[in-house]
Design a protein around this motif. Structure first.
Motif, PDB file in Angstrom:
ATOM      1  N   THR A   1       0.888  -1.128  -0.066  1.00  0.00           N
ATOM      2  CA  THR A   1      -0.001   0.109  -0.108  1.00  0.00           C
ATOM      3  C   THR A   1       0.681   1.285  -0.011  1.00  0.00           C
ATOM      4  O   THR A   1       0.300   2.307   0.043  1.00  0.00           O
ATOM      5  CB  THR A   1      -1.174  -0.049   1.197  1.00  0.00           C
ATOM      6  N   SER A   2       2.120   1.190  -0.223  1.00  0.00           N
ATOM      7  CA  SER A   2       3.183   2.286   0.020  1.00  0.00           C
ATOM      8  C   SER A   2       4.023   1.998  -0.847  1.00  0.00           C
ATOM      9  O   SER A   2       4.509   0.734  -1.199  1.00  0.00           O
ATOM     10  CB  SER A   2       3.589   2.648   1.393  1.00  0.00           C
ATOM     11  N   GLN A   3       4.975   3.080  -1.620  1.00  0.00           N
ATOM     12  CA  GLN A   3       5.936   2.773  -2.377  1.00  0.00           C
ATOM     13  C   GLN A   3       7.213   3.851  -1.603  1.00  0.00           C
ATOM     14  O   GLN A   3       8.282   3.883  -2.396  1.00  0.00           O
ATOM     15  CB  GLN A   3       5.989   3.459  -3.494  1.00  0.00           C
ATOM     16  N   ASP A   4       7.167   3.843  -0.221  1.00  0.00           N
ATOM     17  CA  ASP A   4       8.446   4.504   0.443  1.00  0.00           C
ATOM     18  C   ASP A   4       9.741   3.731   0.371  1.00  0.00           C
ATOM     19  O   ASP A   4       9.767   2.460   0.028  1.00  0.00           O
ATOM     20  CB  ASP A   4       7.760   4.856   1.838  1.00  0.00           C
ATOM     21  N   LEU A   5      10.524   4.172   1.030  1.00  0.00           N
ATOM     22  CA  LEU A   5      11.901   3.491   0.982  1.00  0.00           C
ATOM     23  C   LEU A   5      11.948   2.156   1.757  1.00  0.00           C
ATOM     24  O   LEU A   5      12.403   1.233   1.463  1.00  0.00           O
ATOM     25  CB  LEU A   5      12.796   4.483   1.626  1.00  0.00           C
ATOM     26  N   ALA A   6      11.332   2.179   2.835  1.00  0.00           N
ATOM     27  CA  ALA A   6      11.299   0.894   3.896  1.00  0.00           C
ATOM     28  C   ALA A   6      10.589  -0.066   3.100  1.00  0.00           C
ATOM     29  O   ALA A   6      10.894  -1.262   3.138  1.00  0.00           O
ATOM     30  CB  ALA A   6      10.470   1.364   5.209  1.00  0.00           C
ATOM     31  N   THR A   7       9.435   0.216   2.560  1.00  0.00           N
ATOM     32  CA  THR A   7       8.513  -0.898   1.794  1.00  0.00           C
ATOM     33  C   THR A   7       9.435  -1.161   0.548  1.00  0.00           C
ATOM     34  O   THR A   7       9.356  -2.661   0.188  1.00  0.00           O
ATOM     35  CB  THR A   7       7.251  -0.312   1.400  1.00  0.00           C
ATOM     36  N   PHE A   8       9.964  -0.218  -0.192  1.00  0.00           N
ATOM     37  CA  PHE A   8      10.717  -0.629  -1.294  1.00  0.00           C
ATOM     38  C   PHE A   8      11.661  -1.873  -1.095  1.00  0.00           C
ATOM     39  O   PHE A   8      11.817  -2.932  -1.894  1.00  0.00           O
ATOM     40  CB  PHE A   8      11.262   0.604  -1.959  1.00  0.00           C
ATOM     41  N   PHE A   9      12.498  -1.458   0.062  1.00  0.00           N
ATOM     42  CA  PHE A   9      13.701  -2.623   0.174  1.00  0.00           C
ATOM     43  C   PHE A   9      13.266  -3.742   1.002  1.00  0.00           C
ATOM     44  O   PHE A   9      13.995  -4.715   1.156  1.00  0.00           O
ATOM     45  CB  PHE A   9      14.733  -2.007   0.647  1.00  0.00           C
TER      46      PHE A   9
END
Length: 471
Positions: free
Chosen positions: A179-187
């Motif tokens: 539900t997000s594309q932020d840095l933490a979710t991406f990696f």
């Protein structure tokens, strides 16, 4: 008279249109200006050794595209890379020419290199072609995002994204939904992909996403990478390969995989959570691995075995990427991040104090920017909210703050008379109305409605003269 070589090449291009039934021999003859028998002879498979000749004495036939050829040439001179669909659309809308798109497309194959030569541009740079490359097992993976929109809007999740990683050698896919594309979710999605494949590829190809590239630069300049991306790649021992700007074909394997997952996993189905979406992909992976890939011609699963064996091993400890932000503490002991509120202990902070927010995929960790007497900075740890507008509060953080339970009641009867408002008999009823408690004890006189009838001289409204109403 010998036929123009360009016209001969054009005749060869019509074979596919004829075999598909899109054009007849008569239409091809009219378009190319050749005799219909010559066209029929060529399309039947009897290809002459030399370009066909026009019948002696026959006048050159004008093609339908010849009428608009000067306009097309003018458009190409202004923008040599203008797409055929755009040219066809403008011919119809701006000039009123109803010409077949295929004829425009065929003409462009001859006109674009010619106009490019006139302009001094290398025609080889204009075709939009690229060199197909193959890699050895375990050498490369490609990463991309997919926007799945409001697929879970019915359960209160406004936006869903799909993360894709594809091994370049075998085309073995991985996908998970977030539900997000932020840095933490991406990696975090990277860690899931490495666990899915059982190892780490030697390099990963990205476009210029902000979670990998710190800022955009002019073509040819060195791309500054995000510090967390560099740290993550160093921990897992892979190289970051950032594509040039406007060069999507450099990761065509994963871009194609985004569309395949959308068609085979999501289309025509309903889901109620991202976990269900992930489970649907996991169930489909064996089906995908059993297929023969159209490019390398092997079963994807068999080729994936060689890919997986060549991957680098996973490190013993995972690398947890955290976003770091500075935020102010509100007077209500809440800190705002990503449109949600998180509490901090009232005894350890003050209003407008700056705190550091460290965010992972599942947690929001709040730290003080100044260590306390014991050297610690941790203030609170919360589960990360899903969506927007949530308030995550630990009630213990508000210990010691006023609760409002000791306030005096401001409504209802107050048995204690207020100072200066003590009632006396001579004050009369008007004075009594100034006191709510006294006014509540005022008795209301009651009389029958017939009294009012007698006073006004009208007939009574009721047949029950005994009925009484308060005046």
């Amino acid at each position: 008279m010998v036929l123009d070589p360009h016209r001969w090449l054009e005749l060869r291009r019509f074979r596919a249109l004829y075999e598909s039934g899109a054009m007849s021999q008569r239409q091809i003859a009219k378009e190319t200006g050749l005799n219909r028998r010559t066209v029929a002879k060529y399309l039947s498979g009897e290809v002459p050794a030399a370009p066909p000749q026009r019948e002696s004495g026959a006048l050159p036939r004008q093609r339908a595209v010849d009428e608009v050829a000067p306009l097309i040439d003018a458009m190409l001179r202004s923008e040599i890379l203008l797409k055929g669909a755009v040219i066809h659309e403008r011919l119809a809308q701006e000039y009123g020419f109803a010409i077949n798109y295929q004829r425009v497309k065929i003409y462009l194959q001859e006109a674009r290199p010619r106009i490019a030569g006139e302009l001094g541009i290398n025609p080889g740079e204009l075709a939009g072609l690229h060199r197909r490359f193959e890699v050895v097992p375990g050498a490369q993976a490609q990463v991309d995002w997919g926007d799945e929109g409001r697929i879970l809007a019915h359960v209160g999740i406004p936006k869903v994204y799909s993360f894709h990683m594809t091994l370049s050698y075998s085309r073995d896919p991985f996908c998970c939904f977030t539900t997000s594309q932020d840095l933490a979710t991406f990696f975090d999605c990277h860690r899931q992909a490495f666990a899915h494949f059982g190892g780490v590829p030697m390099s990963i190809v990205y476009d210029r996403t902000k979670t990998v590239v710190r800022r955009h630069v002019a073509p040819g300049e060195a791309v500054p990478l995000h510090p967390e991306a560099v740290a993550f790649a160093g921990h897992y021992d892979f190289d970051i390969d950032v594509l040039a700007a406007y060069h999507p074909q450099g990761k065509g394997r994963v871009e194609r995989q985004v569309a395949i997952v959308r068609d085979h996993v999501l289309a025509g189905r309903a889901f109620s959570s991202t976990e269900e979406l992930d489970a649907a992909f996991t169930a489909w992976v064996p089906v995908r691995r059993a297929r023969v890939h159209g490019t390398h011609g092997e079963v994807i699963g068999l080729r994936a075995i060689r890919d997986h064996v060549a991957l680098r091993p996973l490190p013993r400890a995972p690398y947890v990427v955290a976003q770091r932000h500075l935020r102010h503490v509100g007077k209500d002991c809440l800190v705002a991040f990503d449109a949600n509120l998180y509490s901090v202990p009232a005894r350890k902070v003050r209003p407008r104090q700056l705190v550091e927010v460290r965010v992972t995929k599942f947690q929001v960790i709040l730290h003080s920017t100044v260590p306390d007497t014991t050297g610690g900075t941790l203030l609170a740890v919360h589960s990360r909210a899903v969506g927007r507008g949530a308030r995550i509060v630990d009630e213990r953080h508000w210990d010691g703050l006023p609760t409002g339970e000791g306030r005096r009641t401001t409504t209802g009867d107050d048995p204690r008379p207020r100072r200066g408002l003590a009632l006396r008999e001579e004050d009369g009823p008007l004075r009594a109305l100034l006191s709510r408690a006294a006014a509540a004890r005022v008795e209301v006189g009651r009389r029958p409605l017939s009294v009012y009838d007698e006073l006004t001289g009208t007939r009574p409204f009721t047949t029950h003269p005994s009925a009484e109403e308060p005046c």
